[in-house]
Design a protein around this motif. Structure first.
Motif, PDB file in Angstrom:
ATOM      1  N   PRO A  30       0.823  -1.223   0.000  1.00 42.55           N
ATOM      2  CA  PRO A  30       0.000   0.000   0.000  1.00 42.55           C
ATOM      3  C   PRO A  30       0.856   1.270   0.000  1.00 42.55           C
ATOM      4  O   PRO A  30       0.483   2.267  -0.629  1.00 42.55           O
ATOM      5  CB  PRO A  30      -0.801  -0.128   1.294  1.00 42.55           C
ATOM      6  CG  PRO A  30      -0.846  -1.580   1.578  1.00 42.55           C
ATOM      7  CD  PRO A  30       0.470  -2.121   1.112  1.00 42.55           C
ATOM      8  N   ASN A  31       1.989   1.234   0.687  1.00 41.32           N
ATOM      9  CA  ASN A  31       2.850   2.411   0.740  1.00 41.32           C
ATOM     10  C   ASN A  31       3.433   2.733  -0.635  1.00 41.32           C
ATOM     11  O   ASN A  31       3.592   3.906  -0.992  1.00 41.32           O
ATOM     12  CB  ASN A  31       3.981   2.196   1.744  1.00 41.32           C
ATOM     13  CG  ASN A  31       3.462   2.011   3.156  1.00 41.32           C
ATOM     14  OD1 ASN A  31       2.324   2.373   3.461  1.00 41.32           O
ATOM     15  ND2 ASN A  31       4.271   1.444   4.029  1.00 41.32           N
ATOM     16  N   GLN A  32       3.741   1.704  -1.406  1.00 42.85           N
ATOM     17  CA  GLN A  32       4.230   1.924  -2.766  1.00 42.85           C
ATOM     18  C   GLN A  32       3.135   2.527  -3.642  1.00 42.85           C
ATOM     19  O   GLN A  32       3.409   3.393  -4.475  1.00 42.85           O
ATOM     20  CB  GLN A  32       4.729   0.605  -3.361  1.00 42.85           C
ATOM     21  CG  GLN A  32       6.001   0.082  -2.715  1.00 42.85           C
ATOM     22  CD  GLN A  32       6.361  -1.313  -3.161  1.00 42.85           C
ATOM     23  OE1 GLN A  32       5.494  -2.083  -3.612  1.00 42.85           O
ATOM     24  NE2 GLN A  32       7.631  -1.687  -3.042  1.00 42.85           N
ATOM     25  N   ILE A  33       1.912   2.069  -3.437  1.00 42.56           N
ATOM     26  CA  ILE A  33       0.786   2.627  -4.199  1.00 42.56           C
ATOM     27  C   ILE A  33       0.590   4.100  -3.838  1.00 42.56           C
ATOM     28  O   ILE A  33       0.331   4.936  -4.710  1.00 42.56           O
ATOM     29  CB  ILE A  33      -0.496   1.823  -3.918  1.00 42.56           C
ATOM     30  CG1 ILE A  33      -0.325   0.376  -4.382  1.00 42.56           C
ATOM     31  CG2 ILE A  33      -1.695   2.461  -4.630  1.00 42.56           C
ATOM     32  CD1 ILE A  33      -1.474  -0.532  -3.985  1.00 42.56           C
ATOM     33  N   PRO A  89      -0.060   4.943   8.225  1.00 43.28           N
ATOM     34  CA  PRO A  89      -0.695   6.256   8.385  1.00 43.28           C
ATOM     35  C   PRO A  89       0.156   7.409   7.851  1.00 43.28           C
ATOM     36  O   PRO A  89      -0.386   8.415   7.376  1.00 43.28           O
ATOM     37  CB  PRO A  89      -0.880   6.361   9.906  1.00 43.28           C
ATOM     38  CG  PRO A  89      -0.998   4.939  10.355  1.00 43.28           C
ATOM     39  CD  PRO A  89      -0.047   4.185   9.485  1.00 43.28           C
ATOM     40  N   ILE A  90       1.479   7.269   7.912  1.00 35.25           N
ATOM     41  CA  ILE A  90       2.358   8.310   7.379  1.00 35.25           C
ATOM     42  C   ILE A  90       2.248   8.365   5.859  1.00 35.25           C
ATOM     43  O   ILE A  90       2.085   9.432   5.259  1.00 35.25           O
ATOM     44  CB  ILE A  90       3.820   8.059   7.804  1.00 35.25           C
ATOM     45  CG1 ILE A  90       3.946   8.168   9.318  1.00 35.25           C
ATOM     46  CG2 ILE A  90       4.761   9.044   7.121  1.00 35.25           C
ATOM     47  CD1 ILE A  90       5.333   7.821   9.844  1.00 35.25           C
ATOM     48  N   PHE A  91       2.330   7.190   5.227  1.00 36.98           N
ATOM     49  CA  PHE A  91       2.226   7.135   3.769  1.00 36.98           C
ATOM     50  C   PHE A  91       0.822   7.490   3.296  1.00 36.98           C
ATOM     51  O   PHE A  91       0.638   7.889   2.147  1.00 36.98           O
ATOM     52  CB  PHE A  91       2.611   5.745   3.269  1.00 36.98           C
ATOM     53  CG  PHE A  91       4.101   5.524   3.206  1.00 36.98           C
ATOM     54  CD1 PHE A  91       4.796   5.820   2.044  1.00 36.98           C
ATOM     55  CD2 PHE A  91       4.789   5.040   4.294  1.00 36.98           C
ATOM     56  CE1 PHE A  91       6.170   5.628   1.975  1.00 36.98           C
ATOM     57  CE2 PHE A  91       6.157   4.838   4.243  1.00 36.98           C
ATOM     58  CZ  PHE A  91       6.856   5.134   3.078  1.00 36.98           C
ATOM     59  N   ASN A  92      -0.152   7.351   4.158  1.00 35.51           N
ATOM     60  CA  ASN A  92      -1.525   7.715   3.804  1.00 35.51           C
ATOM     61  C   ASN A  92      -1.706   9.223   3.725  1.00 35.51           C
ATOM     62  O   ASN A  92      -2.597   9.712   3.028  1.00 35.51           O
ATOM     63  CB  ASN A  92      -2.507   7.127   4.830  1.00 35.51           C
ATOM     64  CG  ASN A  92      -3.941   7.230   4.371  1.00 35.51           C
ATOM     65  OD1 ASN A  92      -4.277   6.863   3.251  1.00 35.51           O
ATOM     66  ND2 ASN A  92      -4.804   7.740   5.241  1.00 35.51           N
ATOM     67  N   GLU A  93      -0.854   9.974   4.430  1.00 32.24           N
ATOM     68  CA  GLU A  93      -1.000  11.427   4.485  1.00 32.24           C
ATOM     69  C   GLU A  93       0.051  12.173   3.664  1.00 32.24           C
ATOM     70  O   GLU A  93      -0.291  13.046   2.860  1.00 32.24           O
ATOM     71  CB  GLU A  93      -0.919  11.902   5.945  1.00 32.24           C
ATOM     72  CG  GLU A  93      -2.101  11.478   6.811  1.00 32.24           C
ATOM     73  CD  GLU A  93      -3.403  12.140   6.391  1.00 32.24           C
ATOM     74  OE1 GLU A  93      -3.357  13.209   5.745  1.00 32.24           O
ATOM     75  OE2 GLU A  93      -4.463  11.584   6.702  1.00 32.24           O
ATOM     76  N   PHE A  94       1.325  11.856   3.848  1.00 32.30           N
ATOM     77  CA  PHE A  94       2.385  12.655   3.241  1.00 32.30           C
ATOM     78  C   PHE A  94       2.327  12.716   1.710  1.00 32.30           C
ATOM     79  O   PHE A  94       2.432  13.804   1.131  1.00 32.30           O
ATOM     80  CB  PHE A  94       3.753  12.163   3.709  1.00 32.30           C
ATOM     81  CG  PHE A  94       4.100  12.571   5.111  1.00 32.30           C
ATOM     82  CD1 PHE A  94       3.142  13.113   5.959  1.00 32.30           C
ATOM     83  CD2 PHE A  94       5.378  12.416   5.601  1.00 32.30           C
ATOM     84  CE1 PHE A  94       3.441  13.493   7.259  1.00 32.30           C
ATOM     85  CE2 PHE A  94       5.703  12.790   6.902  1.00 32.30           C
ATOM     86  CZ  PHE A  94       4.738  13.331   7.731  1.00 32.30           C
TER      87      PHE A  94
END
Length: 215
Positions: A30-33, A89-94
């Motif tokens: 998910p973070n890569q996406i 949560p970090i990758f979801n926002e930044f």
């Protein structure tokens, strides 16, 4: 975390669900996406700078929409696909903040209103800041508008399509500037509405805590 997910109708779209399920079965995270959304936003931003090109505007539209698709799929792969991570949560926002800034600043330069582009970018970031502040205070994050992320990108998409029409008709380009004005004004209003809601939620939470203590 699920309580603080943005309500998005496309999560129930069959094609989106199938794509998410397929990605969940691959090594893609998910973070890569989430990071891919920045790549698509950057492609869209570069295309925006070629305001006189119809093909470039179509690429810009595609970049905006693919950015949004990534923002939907990353959550589905993380939650429904069972690929949550501690840094999720970090990758979801930044990446969202970077994608917003890249697109809106580029729109400002393309429309000949650089300062307005930077202002719209700042206001878009502030809408998210107010929302996340509520979450940091233990409240449910409020994704209310009138100019949340989906609305900002919808306005930008229509502005790009309007620019295509202007180019076809050999008219001066005003649609990007008009879209940017709407986004900036709407984002400012969203900051106000979210802040007022945050204050109201804090008072309600305090009242509820007081009632529980008395009980």
């Amino acid at each position: 975390m699920e309580d603080n997910r943005r309500p998005i109708k496309s999560r129930s779209n069959t094609l989106v669900i199938e794509l998410s399920n397929w990605l969940a079965s691959t090594p893609v995270t998910p973070n890569q996406i989430s990071c891919a959304s920045v790549v698509f936003a950057a492609i869209g931003a570069l295309a925006l700078l070629r305001i006189d090109s119809v093909s470039a505007m179509l690429i810009a539209v595609a970049g905006v929409q693919l950015r949004l698709l990534c923002n939907v799929i990353d959550g589905l792969v993380a939650v429904e696909g069972g690929k949550k991570s501690i840094v999720g949560p970090i990758f979801n926002e930044f990446p969202d903040r970077v994608a917003d800034s890249v697109l809106l600043v580029a729109t400002g330069y393309a429309g000949g209103a650089e300062s307005l582009g930077w202002a719209a970018s700042l206001l878009a970031a502030l809408t998210a800041y107010v929302r996340v502040t509520g979450g940091a205070l233990g409240l449910t994050q409020r994704f209310i508008g009138p100019m949340a992320k989906q609305q900002r990108m919808a306005v930008l998409t229509f502005a790009c399509l309007g620019t295509i029409v202007e180019t076809w008709l050999h008219r001066p380009h005003f649609c990007l500037l008009a879209g940017l004005v709407i986004i900036a004004a709407g984002s400012a209003l969203t900051c106000i509405t979210r802040t007022r809601t945050l204050v109201r939620d804090l008072h309600r939470a305090r009242q509820g805590a007081g009632e529980n203590n008395h009980g």
